[in-house]
Structure formats: C-alpha cells, structure tokens
Design a protein around this motif. Structure first.
Motif, short mmCIF file in Angstrom:
data_model
loop_
_atom_site.label_atom_id
_atom_site.label_comp_id
_atom_site.label_asym_id
_atom_site.label_seq_id
_atom_site.Cartn_x
_atom_site.Cartn_y
_atom_site.Cartn_z
N THR A 46 0.87 -1.04 0.07
CA THR A 46 -0.01 0.12 -0.08
C THR A 46 0.92 1.31 0.06
N ARG A 47 0.42 2.31 -0.52
CA ARG A 47 0.79 3.66 -0.51
C ARG A 47 -0.06 4.69 0.39
N ASP A 48 0.47 4.93 1.48
CA ASP A 48 -0.51 6.01 2.04
C ASP A 48 -1.91 5.26 2.47
N GLY A 49 -1.81 4.05 2.75
CA GLY A 49 -2.97 3.11 3.04
C GLY A 49 -3.87 3.01 1.63
N SER A 50 -3.52 3.25 0.55
CA SER A 50 -4.18 2.72 -0.62
C SER A 50 -3.33 1.81 -1.28
N PRO A 51 -4.14 0.68 -2.03
CA PRO A 51 -3.43 -0.26 -2.65
C PRO A 51 -2.51 0.31 -3.72
N LEU A 52 -1.27 -0.37 -4.01
CA LEU A 52 -0.37 -0.36 -4.84
C LEU A 52 0.01 -1.43 -5.75
N GLY A 53 -0.01 -2.37 -5.00
CA GLY A 53 0.20 -3.60 -5.95
C GLY A 53 0.77 -4.74 -5.01
N VAL A 54 1.36 -5.90 -5.49
CA VAL A 54 1.72 -7.01 -4.94
C VAL A 54 3.24 -7.17 -5.24
N VAL A 55 3.78 -8.08 -4.13
CA VAL A 55 5.16 -8.72 -4.38
C VAL A 55 4.89 -10.19 -3.81
N MET A 56 5.51 -10.94 -4.54
CA MET A 56 5.28 -12.45 -4.19
C MET A 56 6.56 -13.11 -4.55
N GLU A 57 6.78 -14.16 -3.70
CA GLU A 57 8.21 -14.83 -4.01
C GLU A 57 7.74 -16.52 -3.75
N ARG A 58 8.27 -17.25 -4.72
CA ARG A 58 8.15 -18.44 -4.90
C ARG A 58 9.14 -19.15 -4.86
N PHE A 59 9.29 -20.39 -3.91
CA PHE A 59 10.44 -21.32 -3.69
C PHE A 59 10.28 -22.79 -4.14
N GLY A 60 11.25 -23.47 -4.46
CA GLY A 60 11.05 -24.70 -4.65
C GLY A 60 12.50 -25.36 -5.26
N PRO A 61 12.34 -26.69 -5.17
CA PRO A 61 13.46 -27.47 -5.49
C PRO A 61 13.49 -27.75 -7.34
N ASP A 62 14.74 -27.70 -7.71
CA ASP A 62 14.79 -28.25 -9.00
C ASP A 62 16.27 -29.14 -9.24
N GLY A 63 16.03 -30.44 -8.82
CA GLY A 63 17.07 -31.36 -8.73
C GLY A 63 18.00 -31.09 -7.63
N ALA A 64 19.00 -30.80 -7.41
CA ALA A 64 20.08 -30.67 -6.49
C ALA A 64 19.96 -29.32 -6.06
N ASP A 65 19.21 -28.13 -6.84
CA ASP A 65 19.38 -26.92 -6.66
C ASP A 65 18.13 -26.62 -5.79
N GLY A 66 18.16 -25.31 -5.33
CA GLY A 66 16.95 -24.51 -4.92
C GLY A 66 16.72 -23.50 -5.72
#
Length: 246
Positions: A46-66
C-alpha cells in the motif's frame, strides 16, 4: 504527483521494488529451500493506505538446486489513470548455500532493464545496467527473503546489477499482523541508499516491510496467496519481455 516530488517518489519506489524489488537456513541448499519456506510468500503493498500492488516470492527445488522466483507489480494511479507502473520478474538459482545464477527483467515505467549473473571461479559474474562486475561469491540478491540478509552489509541490486552497501541493525521485538493474525517478530532497520524497516519472525521468515519515500508511506503486509498466483510468475511483462528459459 507531478514534478520533483513525483520523480523522487518514482525513483525511490523503483529502488525499493528492484531491491525488493530473498528463507533458506544459512547452510541450506537445493530441496531444503522448499522445506524452509512456504511455496509462495505474498505481500499486499500500500501507499499511504491505498493499494499499490503485490510482491510475491515462490520457492521450490530443481534437482539438487533451490529456486526462488520474484513477481512484482505496482501501479500508481489517479482518477483511473496509471501515472506510473513498475513490473519486475526474477529467478534465483541456489546451490550449496550460494547464489549460482540470477536472471531479472524490469519495466520501470517504460524503461527496460535486465540483469544476469552466474557463479564463476572468481565470484559472481554480473551483467547489469551499469556494465559488468564480479561480486563476492557469498553475496545475497536484494529480494530480502534470505534469513542471512539481516547479517549483511552489502547486496546485489537485482534491478540494476550493482552492489549496494548499507547498515542493518535490530530494533527490537514487535507484534505485527501477518496472514491476518498477530505474529511475534523482530524488527530490523536498514539504512543506506534507501531506509527500510523489516520484520522477521523467529525463523527469520519475512513478514512485513515499511519505508517512506517522496512523502509517501509504503507498507508491505504479508497475506495468503490465492489460487492462480503460481501462474503469475511466468507471465511476461506488459512490454512482452520475460525471463529466459530455466
């Protein structure tokens, strides 16, 4: 907002978004990444209490990596007109507790930006908006989710591909609202190119962030992801650009 005040807000918001805008335990790598964090970490912004947008982060494995992915979508509007738009997508690949690869694309109100980084024998080789550089091998990107972030004094700006220096210190224990309920957290203050305050829970899972820029108060509040959010990570920017194939 117009003139200098609008420019100042936009510049600061872009910095915070790109630096935003990484929780693995310090020694965790690969599939442990998925176990250390929820699949999707989502914030209403939010910006000064009004909606501004979203931030998302997603996590998961890919073989031996993250793998950690970031999705940011902000719009500053007035009377139904978009005055400023910020979009950011990034993908981090983690191996043996270190960042092995980073790809980002950003639309900063019509300005195209991109960063790539790959681990090499001499450190993390970065191609960004200010040219090429070699960052320390143990540097963290500016996505804020990593529990070691609060122990850092520098980070890699995921939007521009530069190294940013700062101080970060604990402020004290506080209870905040996250996921719609009270959560016990520890507050940290980051001071440097831009001043930010973060709240992490006892497991150093990121719960909240605030800052003031251009006279506007920006707040990130953790909320529950919705069905369909996972599909948004692979959507291209409005200019058609997207991340390279994994």
């Amino acid at each position: 907002m117009i003139g200098t005040s609008r420019r100042g807000f936009i510049g600061g918001l872009a910095c915070a978004g790109g630096l935003a805008l990484s929780g693995i335990r310090p020694a965790a790598a690969g599939p442990a990444l998925a176990a250390a964090y929820p699949e999707i970490l989502k914030f209403a912004v939010t910006r000064d209490g009004s909606p501004l947008g979203v931030v998302m982060e997603r996590f998961g494995p890919d073989g031996a990596d993250g793998v950690a992915e970031v999705y940011i979508d902000f719009v500053v509007g007035f009377a139904g007109i978009a005055l400023y738009r910020y979009e950011h997508r990034s993908r981090e690949r983690w191996r043996d507790g270190r960042l092995a690869a980073l790809d980002t694309v950003t639309n900063d109100d019509g300005t195209d930006q991109a960063v790539t980084a790959r681990a090499g024998s001499d450190g993390l080789r970065v191609d960004g908006m200010q040219g090429r550089l070699v960052a320390p091998a143990d540097i963290l990107p500016s996505s804020y989710w990593h529990p070691r972030f609060v122990e850092q004094r520098r980070m890699l700006d995921s939007q521009l591909g530069r190294i940013v220096e700062f101080t970060i210190d604990p402020v004290g224990a506080e209870t905040v609202i996250a996921l719609g309920r009270p959560v016990d957290t520890l507050r940290y203050a980051m001071r440097g190119d831009i001043d930010l305050d973060f709240w992490y829970d006892a497991d150093r899972v990121w719960q909240k962030m605030t800052f003031t820029i251009g006279g506007s108060f920006i707040e990130y509040t953790r909320i529950a992801p919705e069905p369909g959010d996972a599909g948004r990570f692979r959507t291209p920017l409005r200019d058609g650009r997207g991340l390279p194939a994994a």
